[in-house]
Design a protein around this motif. Sequence first.
Motif, mmCIF file in Angstrom:
data_model
loop_
_atom_site.group_PDB
_atom_site.id
_atom_site.type_symbol
_atom_site.label_atom_id
_atom_site.label_comp_id
_atom_site.label_asym_id
_atom_site.label_seq_id
_atom_site.Cartn_x
_atom_site.Cartn_y
_atom_site.Cartn_z
ATOM 1 N N SER A 18 -20.139 25.879 4.941
ATOM 2 C CA SER A 18 -21.381 25.718 4.912
ATOM 3 C C SER A 18 -21.133 24.760 6.187
ATOM 4 O O SER A 18 -19.693 24.672 6.901
ATOM 5 N N ARG A 19 -22.121 24.114 6.920
ATOM 6 C CA ARG A 19 -22.745 23.695 8.192
ATOM 7 C C ARG A 19 -22.252 21.553 7.449
ATOM 8 O O ARG A 19 -22.111 21.810 6.333
ATOM 9 N N VAL A 20 -21.728 21.192 8.748
ATOM 10 C CA VAL A 20 -21.484 19.555 8.569
ATOM 11 C C VAL A 20 -22.572 18.951 8.130
ATOM 12 O O VAL A 20 -23.720 19.535 9.023
ATOM 13 N N PRO A 21 -23.103 18.432 7.122
ATOM 14 C CA PRO A 21 -24.502 17.864 6.413
ATOM 15 C C PRO A 21 -24.481 16.186 7.586
ATOM 16 O O PRO A 21 -24.424 15.676 7.194
ATOM 17 N N GLY A 22 -25.214 16.324 8.428
ATOM 18 C CA GLY A 22 -25.549 15.426 9.611
ATOM 19 C C GLY A 22 -25.024 15.388 10.495
ATOM 20 O O GLY A 22 -24.550 16.339 11.092
ATOM 21 N N ARG A 23 -25.163 14.051 11.292
ATOM 22 C CA ARG A 23 -24.365 14.206 12.645
ATOM 23 C C ARG A 23 -23.497 13.116 12.657
ATOM 24 O O ARG A 23 -23.603 11.903 11.954
ATOM 25 N N ALA A 44 -19.425 12.323 9.487
ATOM 26 C CA ALA A 44 -20.348 13.240 9.140
ATOM 27 C C ALA A 44 -19.100 14.218 8.916
ATOM 28 O O ALA A 44 -18.720 14.931 8.208
ATOM 29 N N HIS A 50 -16.603 15.457 6.425
ATOM 30 C CA HIS A 50 -16.735 17.519 5.869
ATOM 31 C C HIS A 50 -15.276 17.825 5.682
ATOM 32 O O HIS A 50 -14.812 18.144 4.771
#
Length: 295
Positions: free
Chosen positions: A162-167, A171, A175
């Motif tokens: 999965s990708r980091v949700p947000g910046r 975040a 993660h």
Amino acid sequence: MRVQANGIPIEVEDTGEAGRPAVVLVMGLGMQLVAWPAAFVAGLQEAGYRVVRFDNRDSGLSRHFHHLGVPNLMLASMRHRMGLSVQAPYTLEDMAHDTLGVLDALGIEAAHLVGVSMGGMIAQRVALAAPQRVLSLTSIMSSSGARYLPGPKPHVLRILMSRVPGRGEEAIVEHSMKFLRVIASPAFPSDEEATRERVRLATRRAFNPTGTMRQMTAVAADNRRADELPRIKAPTLVVHGQDDPLVPFACGHDTARRIRGARLVGIPGMGHDLPPGVVDRLLHSIVPHLRQTAA
């Protein structure tokens, strides 16, 4: 310090004790040299060894390979499961030659190699490519790469992919913590706040998620190593957690059976991390292995 190794800049930390046998630590997927616990480095120093750590290519402060693009991990994973060739931006053999380049840059003729996870695979590749440079091999929570071996538990794989949700830093840290919790050693708890602070400092030092993807593709593309492992001549120790949810214990067992004379140490309650209790168990096994090799 930064050295030129295999034609690229590699960031290195060297305890530098001249005259001592060298132990080279090779870190795993997407991790930096700062991920090696200070207690582990200190334990090896106290046992009489010079300790060398470095950032693999595409991680930490070593060269990043953004110009090679972002690989298609789903396609690479599918081809790997089907036994088909995987096209990677670079290979684990390239990363093994980076390791040898570090030895060259530091003037080390031969060293003990200790690799964790992907770092264990790289160390195996070094032992195959340059047996005269390897005094001993220690492969920790790693794998031979054989296609039939079990993979990560589904919930672990979902978070890994999965990708980091947000910046932003928070975040990224959250993660990372989520992933570290699911691979943690159930019998060896760690201080969550101390872990969070280490993750925060590592994130500030370097953050290169596409580099991790390129490293993952290199792992998937290395589909012949399992058949080559019987050629390893270095005295080998394989250490693996019996509760590893990312690289199951069967992977360590398979690695040990393929390398002639390898000794397998299974640690109950160890997952896929290096908390203080695991560090103690590792030193208890690794230091005698290094000393027996010297004898």
